[in-house]
Scaffold this motif. Structure first.
Motif, PDB file in Angstrom:
ATOM      1  N   PHE A 128     -35.264 -11.791 -30.985  1.00 56.89           N
ATOM      2  CA  PHE A 128     -35.369 -12.797 -29.939  1.00 56.89           C
ATOM      3  C   PHE A 128     -34.974 -12.677 -28.791  1.00 56.89           C
ATOM      4  O   PHE A 128     -33.969 -12.284 -28.743  1.00 56.89           O
ATOM      5  CB  PHE A 128     -35.394 -14.748 -30.925  1.00 56.89           C
ATOM      6  N   VAL A 129     -35.867 -12.494 -27.739  1.00 56.77           N
ATOM      7  CA  VAL A 129     -35.143 -11.777 -26.663  1.00 56.77           C
ATOM      8  C   VAL A 129     -35.038 -12.884 -26.120  1.00 56.77           C
ATOM      9  O   VAL A 129     -36.123 -13.753 -25.290  1.00 56.77           O
ATOM     10  CB  VAL A 129     -36.279 -10.933 -25.580  1.00 56.77           C
ATOM     11  N   VAL A 130     -33.328 -12.446 -24.869  1.00 54.60           N
ATOM     12  CA  VAL A 130     -32.830 -13.975 -24.619  1.00 54.60           C
ATOM     13  C   VAL A 130     -33.166 -13.395 -22.874  1.00 54.60           C
ATOM     14  O   VAL A 130     -32.709 -12.360 -22.562  1.00 54.60           O
ATOM     15  CB  VAL A 130     -31.906 -13.595 -24.893  1.00 54.60           C
ATOM     16  N   VAL A 161     -46.861 -24.476 -24.859  1.00 56.97           N
ATOM     17  CA  VAL A 161     -47.268 -23.686 -25.697  1.00 56.97           C
ATOM     18  C   VAL A 161     -46.688 -22.019 -26.107  1.00 56.97           C
ATOM     19  O   VAL A 161     -46.969 -20.855 -24.864  1.00 56.97           O
ATOM     20  CB  VAL A 161     -49.024 -23.857 -25.378  1.00 56.97           C
ATOM     21  N   GLY A 162     -46.448 -21.025 -26.845  1.00 53.76           N
ATOM     22  CA  GLY A 162     -46.545 -20.213 -27.463  1.00 53.76           C
ATOM     23  C   GLY A 162     -44.776 -19.410 -26.818  1.00 53.76           C
ATOM     24  O   GLY A 162     -45.081 -18.268 -26.126  1.00 53.76           O
ATOM     25  N   LEU A 163     -44.143 -20.173 -26.078  1.00 50.42           N
ATOM     26  CA  LEU A 163     -42.972 -19.683 -26.143  1.00 50.42           C
ATOM     27  C   LEU A 163     -41.933 -19.276 -26.476  1.00 50.42           C
ATOM     28  O   LEU A 163     -40.834 -19.362 -26.045  1.00 50.42           O
ATOM     29  CB  LEU A 163     -42.184 -20.810 -24.389  1.00 50.42           C
ATOM     30  N   GLY A 164     -42.052 -20.060 -27.873  1.00 45.32           N
ATOM     31  CA  GLY A 164     -41.009 -19.224 -28.407  1.00 45.32           C
ATOM     32  C   GLY A 164     -40.220 -20.228 -29.375  1.00 45.32           C
ATOM     33  O   GLY A 164     -38.975 -19.670 -30.361  1.00 45.32           O
ATOM     34  N   LYS A 165     -40.953 -21.531 -29.654  1.00 39.66           N
ATOM     35  CA  LYS A 165     -39.855 -22.804 -29.975  1.00 39.66           C
ATOM     36  C   LYS A 165     -40.027 -22.710 -31.694  1.00 39.66           C
ATOM     37  O   LYS A 165     -39.492 -22.972 -32.119  1.00 39.66           O
ATOM     38  CB  LYS A 165     -40.847 -23.769 -30.396  1.00 39.66           C
ATOM     39  N   THR A 166     -41.132 -21.457 -32.447  1.00 36.05           N
ATOM     40  CA  THR A 166     -41.616 -21.978 -33.845  1.00 36.05           C
ATOM     41  C   THR A 166     -40.025 -20.457 -34.169  1.00 36.05           C
ATOM     42  O   THR A 166     -39.712 -20.720 -35.260  1.00 36.05           O
ATOM     43  CB  THR A 166     -42.584 -21.715 -34.230  1.00 36.05           C
ATOM     44  N   HIS A 167     -40.311 -19.543 -33.052  1.00 40.89           N
ATOM     45  CA  HIS A 167     -39.323 -18.587 -33.482  1.00 40.89           C
ATOM     46  C   HIS A 167     -37.852 -18.815 -33.899  1.00 40.89           C
ATOM     47  O   HIS A 167     -37.486 -18.525 -34.772  1.00 40.89           O
ATOM     48  CB  HIS A 167     -40.041 -17.573 -32.692  1.00 40.89           C
ATOM     49  N   LEU A 168     -37.750 -19.219 -33.021  1.00 42.81           N
ATOM     50  CA  LEU A 168     -36.278 -20.055 -32.888  1.00 42.81           C
ATOM     51  C   LEU A 168     -35.459 -21.143 -34.018  1.00 42.81           C
ATOM     52  O   LEU A 168     -35.013 -20.708 -34.446  1.00 42.81           O
ATOM     53  CB  LEU A 168     -35.769 -20.572 -31.854  1.00 42.81           C
ATOM     54  N   LYS A 295     -39.372  -4.727 -26.055  1.00 38.20           N
ATOM     55  CA  LYS A 295     -38.915  -5.009 -27.704  1.00 38.20           C
ATOM     56  C   LYS A 295     -40.732  -4.805 -29.218  1.00 38.20           C
ATOM     57  O   LYS A 295     -40.163  -4.454 -29.682  1.00 38.20           O
ATOM     58  CB  LYS A 295     -38.907  -6.785 -28.033  1.00 38.20           C
ATOM     59  N   LYS A 296     -41.198  -6.083 -28.510  1.00 29.46           N
ATOM     60  CA  LYS A 296     -42.088  -5.951 -29.331  1.00 29.46           C
ATOM     61  C   LYS A 296     -42.812  -4.174 -29.449  1.00 29.46           C
ATOM     62  O   LYS A 296     -43.394  -3.909 -30.532  1.00 29.46           O
ATOM     63  CB  LYS A 296     -43.062  -6.688 -28.530  1.00 29.46           C
ATOM     64  N   ALA A 297     -43.373  -3.534 -28.596  1.00 27.73           N
ATOM     65  CA  ALA A 297     -43.756  -1.870 -28.460  1.00 27.73           C
ATOM     66  C   ALA A 297     -43.371  -1.443 -28.966  1.00 27.73           C
ATOM     67  O   ALA A 297     -43.234  -0.709 -30.257  1.00 27.73           O
ATOM     68  CB  ALA A 297     -43.735  -1.682 -27.257  1.00 27.73           C
ATOM     69  N   ILE A 320     -46.781 -16.234 -24.244  1.00 26.40           N
ATOM     70  CA  ILE A 320     -45.638 -15.292 -24.716  1.00 26.40           C
ATOM     71  C   ILE A 320     -47.187 -14.727 -26.038  1.00 26.40           C
ATOM     72  O   ILE A 320     -47.212 -13.355 -26.093  1.00 26.40           O
ATOM     73  CB  ILE A 320     -44.597 -14.977 -25.386  1.00 26.40           C
ATOM     74  N   ARG A 321     -47.537 -15.632 -26.616  1.00 28.43           N
ATOM     75  CA  ARG A 321     -48.476 -14.622 -27.558  1.00 28.43           C
ATOM     76  C   ARG A 321     -49.275 -14.269 -26.895  1.00 28.43           C
ATOM     77  O   ARG A 321     -49.934 -13.274 -27.556  1.00 28.43           O
ATOM     78  CB  ARG A 321     -48.905 -16.741 -27.960  1.00 28.43           C
ATOM     79  N   GLU A 322     -49.684 -14.695 -25.239  1.00 26.21           N
ATOM     80  CA  GLU A 322     -51.064 -14.008 -24.968  1.00 26.21           C
ATOM     81  C   GLU A 322     -50.023 -12.360 -24.529  1.00 26.21           C
ATOM     82  O   GLU A 322     -51.580 -11.920 -24.779  1.00 26.21           O
ATOM     83  CB  GLU A 322     -50.803 -14.843 -23.663  1.00 26.21           C
ATOM     84  N   LEU A 323     -49.108 -12.335 -24.154  1.00 26.55           N
ATOM     85  CA  LEU A 323     -48.038 -11.398 -24.205  1.00 26.55           C
ATOM     86  C   LEU A 323     -48.616 -10.070 -24.812  1.00 26.55           C
ATOM     87  O   LEU A 323     -48.637  -8.828 -25.119  1.00 26.55           O
ATOM     88  CB  LEU A 323     -47.017 -11.570 -24.303  1.00 26.55           C
ATOM     89  N   GLU A 324     -48.609 -10.894 -26.890  1.00 24.91           N
ATOM     90  CA  GLU A 324     -48.790  -9.987 -27.820  1.00 24.91           C
ATOM     91  C   GLU A 324     -50.072  -9.666 -27.578  1.00 24.91           C
ATOM     92  O   GLU A 324     -50.345  -8.804 -28.303  1.00 24.91           O
ATOM     93  CB  GLU A 324     -48.195 -10.803 -28.874  1.00 24.91           C
ATOM     94  N   GLY A 325     -51.024 -10.851 -27.925  1.00 22.09           N
ATOM     95  CA  GLY A 325     -52.119 -10.387 -27.884  1.00 22.09           C
ATOM     96  C   GLY A 325     -53.185  -8.443 -26.700  1.00 22.09           C
ATOM     97  O   GLY A 325     -53.446  -8.199 -27.461  1.00 22.09           O
TER      98      GLY A 325
HETATM   99  N1  LIG Z   1     -37.814 -14.882 -26.832  1.00 24.50           N
HETATM  100  C1  LIG Z   1     -38.798 -14.251 -27.112  1.00 24.50           C
HETATM  101  N2  LIG Z   1     -38.347 -12.709 -28.012  1.00 24.50           N
HETATM  102  C2  LIG Z   1     -39.620 -12.776 -28.493  1.00 24.50           C
HETATM  103  N3  LIG Z   1     -40.830 -12.916 -29.473  1.00 24.50           N
HETATM  104  C3  LIG Z   1     -41.357 -13.969 -28.471  1.00 24.50           C
HETATM  105  C4  LIG Z   1     -40.103 -14.826 -28.290  1.00 24.50           C
HETATM  106  N4  LIG Z   1     -40.276 -15.678 -27.415  1.00 24.50           N
HETATM  107  C5  LIG Z   1     -42.080 -15.784 -27.810  1.00 24.50           C
HETATM  108  N5  LIG Z   1     -41.672 -14.293 -28.315  1.00 24.50           N
HETATM  109  C6  LIG Z   1     -43.304 -14.285 -29.847  1.00 24.50           C
HETATM  110  O1  LIG Z   1     -44.613 -15.378 -29.020  1.00 24.50           O
HETATM  111  C7  LIG Z   1     -45.150 -15.377 -30.056  1.00 24.50           C
HETATM  112  C8  LIG Z   1     -45.351 -17.278 -29.755  1.00 24.50           C
HETATM  113  O2  LIG Z   1     -44.209 -17.960 -29.910  1.00 24.50           O
HETATM  114  P1  LIG Z   1     -44.181 -18.911 -31.393  1.00 24.50           P
HETATM  115  O3  LIG Z   1     -45.121 -19.496 -31.890  1.00 24.50           O
HETATM  116  O4  LIG Z   1     -42.422 -18.963 -31.494  1.00 24.50           O
HETATM  117  O5  LIG Z   1     -44.576 -20.570 -29.621  1.00 24.50           O
HETATM  118  P2  LIG Z   1     -44.747 -21.571 -30.009  1.00 24.50           P
HETATM  119  O6  LIG Z   1     -43.882 -23.083 -28.605  1.00 24.50           O
HETATM  120  O7  LIG Z   1     -44.133 -22.269 -31.153  1.00 24.50           O
HETATM  121  O8  LIG Z   1     -46.138 -22.373 -30.176  1.00 24.50           O
HETATM  122  P3  LIG Z   1     -46.671 -23.739 -29.749  1.00 24.50           P
HETATM  123  O9  LIG Z   1     -46.806 -24.304 -29.255  1.00 24.50           O
HETATM  124  O10 LIG Z   1     -48.181 -22.922 -29.872  1.00 24.50           O
HETATM  125  O11 LIG Z   1     -46.130 -23.735 -30.923  1.00 24.50           O
HETATM  126  C9  LIG Z   1     -44.302 -15.127 -31.167  1.00 24.50           C
HETATM  127  O12 LIG Z   1     -44.793 -14.558 -31.677  1.00 24.50           O
HETATM  128  C10 LIG Z   1     -43.004 -15.179 -30.808  1.00 24.50           C
HETATM  129  O13 LIG Z   1     -42.535 -14.545 -31.760  1.00 24.50           O
END
Ligand SMILES: Nc1ncnc2c1ncn2[C@@H]1O[C@H](COP(=O)(O)OP(=O)(O)OP(=O)(O)O)[C@@H](O)[C@H]1O
Length: 457
Positions: A128-130, A161-168, A295-297, A320-325
């Motif tokens: 997780f990048v802070v 959406v896609g900002l890292g909530k599930t990741h945390l 980092k992902k790269a 960030i999901r889009e960035l990964e895409g």
């Molecule tokens: N700070 C971060 N560092 C590294 N990867 C991140 C970071 N934030 C998000 N990601 C990556 O972005 C993707 C989307 O994150 P995640 O699923 O946690 O989002 P979410 O906020 O739960 O989205 P949703 O609202 O759709 O449930 C994941 O692959 C996650 O690893």
């Protein structure tokens, strides 16, 4: 015909079907490079060049491919994707017998890592990048993982959406389990919680349901906004929450909104969410996006020059999901064409997405409509002379967003918002800009409206 001829013919037939269903560019990028490596029983394995390719295909084309193979073969086939080893990649026409071996060479645990039945091992704190947009939520998450139920209970994490909530949320579970191996950590989405509840009611299994959810040391519930408006689920969650909280167990929930902004969420639940710590994740600023991309790269052994990382990050939305895409697309394209990742390649791959986005002009009327809906007002209220606090705020937000998203002049915006003077628009614009520096809720609200407007097409 020998067996390998049959396999090749089957694949030839299948790709004809697939070709009809997807665009030529996607076909060339994603389907053309695939080869069948084994066909056993009802299972077909296809080779892919790398993990990105595999993830992309699994998410986007697995069903199309499996339908096509099944219809060519006249029986159902499940599809999986196998990453080709470097040496195999270099000799594209490996002998069939060697191809078949590939699957056996890949250790099982590499295909399906198992640490916890529902936690994703890739969503760790290490990965997780802070940045300033998520620093607070990250610090709170680490604190909770290290000392569950000590300081912040519940921990409520919210953000777009896609900002890292599930990741945390996952990272909390992984770290807690590594510090306290006996801890019973349960990760569940609110939707799964509801589905399990429905099944338990239907099959008379409520005691088991309660036994399961009320004997947890750390409950991680994702997307809690989902239970809003679902009476029975809220009721059950309320009791689960109380039991766990009363017995000193940790609860962490995520949501796409601040508790007060979740429509139809029961007051008693909302107030409980406010007992502990509420931490937000804001859309990342460009530096964080670049750091995440790099980092992902790096994790996937992909080299991305800095100017390329900058280009991608500045053209991706904050999601960030889009960035990964984007990274997946670029890596796959580079691997298929054998070209290095440079700015030209990236522009080529992303040109349609970016052009499309630039042509998505947002009109003043659309902004007005979106803001009115967000603030529960009528358009006429916003254009009126009313000094009501909520209406005045929505009006100023409209002016700010119109300036930001349409680039119209101050007098133009003033004219459209009920014939106001341009100095009123300048004042509103400055006021909202200033507020955004400190008011994270307002920032989240505006981001939500903007995301919605950008998604209109
Ligand atoms: N700070 C971060 N560092 C590294 N990867 C991140 C970071 N934030 C998000 N990601 C990556 O972005 C993707 C989307 O994150 P995640 O699923 O946690 O989002 P979410 O906020 O739960 O989205 P949703 O609202 O759709 O449930 C994941 O692959 C996650 O690893």
């Amino acid at each position: 015909m020998d067996r390998y001829c049959i396999v090749d013919n089957l694949w030839e037939e299948s790709i004809k079907i697939i070709k009809e269903k997807i665009s030529p560019q996607n076909f060339e990028t994603w389907i053309r490079p695939l080869k069948v490596v084994s066909l056993e029983g009802n299972h077909a394995s296809l080779s892919v060049p790398n993990k990105f390719f595999k993830d992309w295909l699994t998410e986007n084309y697995r069903d199309v491919i499996s339908d096509a193979v099944s219809s060519s073969a006249g029986k159902d086939y499940a599809i999986d994707f196998v990453i080709l080893q470097e040496s195999e990649k270099n000799s594209r026409s490996a002998h069939p017998a060697r191809k078949k071996k590939i699957i056996e060479q890949i250790p099982q645990e590499k295909i399906r890592p198992k640490i916890h039945p529902t936690l994703n091992p890739n969503y760790s704190f290490e990965r997780f990048v802070v940045g300033s947009s998520n620093q607070f939520a990250h610090a709170a998450a680490v604190a909770v993982a290290e000392q569950p139920a000590k300081n912040y209970n519940p921990l409520f994490i919210y953000g777009g959406v896609g900002l890292g909530k599930t990741h945390l949320l996952n990272a909390i579970g992984l770290l807690s389990m590594s510090i306290y191996p006996d801890m019973n950590v349960v990760y569940v989405s609110a939707e799964e919680f509801m589905n399990e509840l429905i099944l338990s009611i239907r099959y008379d299994k409520m005691p088991q349901f309660r036994e399961k959810f009320r004997n947890i040391d750390c409950l991680l519930m994702d997307d809690i906004q989902f239970i809003a408006g679902k009476e029975r689920t809220q009721e059950e969650f309320f009791h689960t929450f109380n039991t766990l909280h009363d017995s000193g167990k940790q609860i962490v929930v995520t949501s796409d909104k601040f508790p007060k902004d979740i429509p139809n969420l029961e007051g008693r639940l909302r107030s409980r969410f406010e007992w502990g710590l509420i931490a937000d994740i804001q859309p990342p600023e460009i530096e964080t996006k670049i750091a995440i991309l790099e980092k992902k790269a790096q994790e996937n052994n992909i080299h991305i020059p800095t100017n390329v990382a900058y280009y991608i990050s500045s053209h991706a939305e904050s999601n960030i999901r889009e960035l990964e895409g984007f990274l997946v697309r670029i890596a796959a394209y580079s691997s298929v064409t054998g070209r290095n990742i440079d700015l030209d390649l990236v522009k080529e791959v992303l040109k349609d997405i970016i052009k499309h986005r630039e042509s998505d002009e947002i009109s003043f009327e659309e902004i007005l409509k979106a803001v009115a809906a967000r603030y529960n007002l009528k358009i006429a209220d916003i254009k009126s002379q009313s000094k009501n606090k909520n209406i005045a705020m929505a009006r100023q937000v409209t002016m700010y967003m119109a300036r930001k998203l349409t680039g119209s002049s101050f007098p133009d915006i003033g004219e459209k918002i009920g014939g106001r003077d341009h100095s009123t628009v300048i004042y509103a614009n400055n006021k909202i800009r200033k507020l955004l520096e400190t008011d994270s809720r307002l920032k989240a609200t505006l981001q939500e409206i903007e995301d919605q407007l950008l998604k209109k097409n």
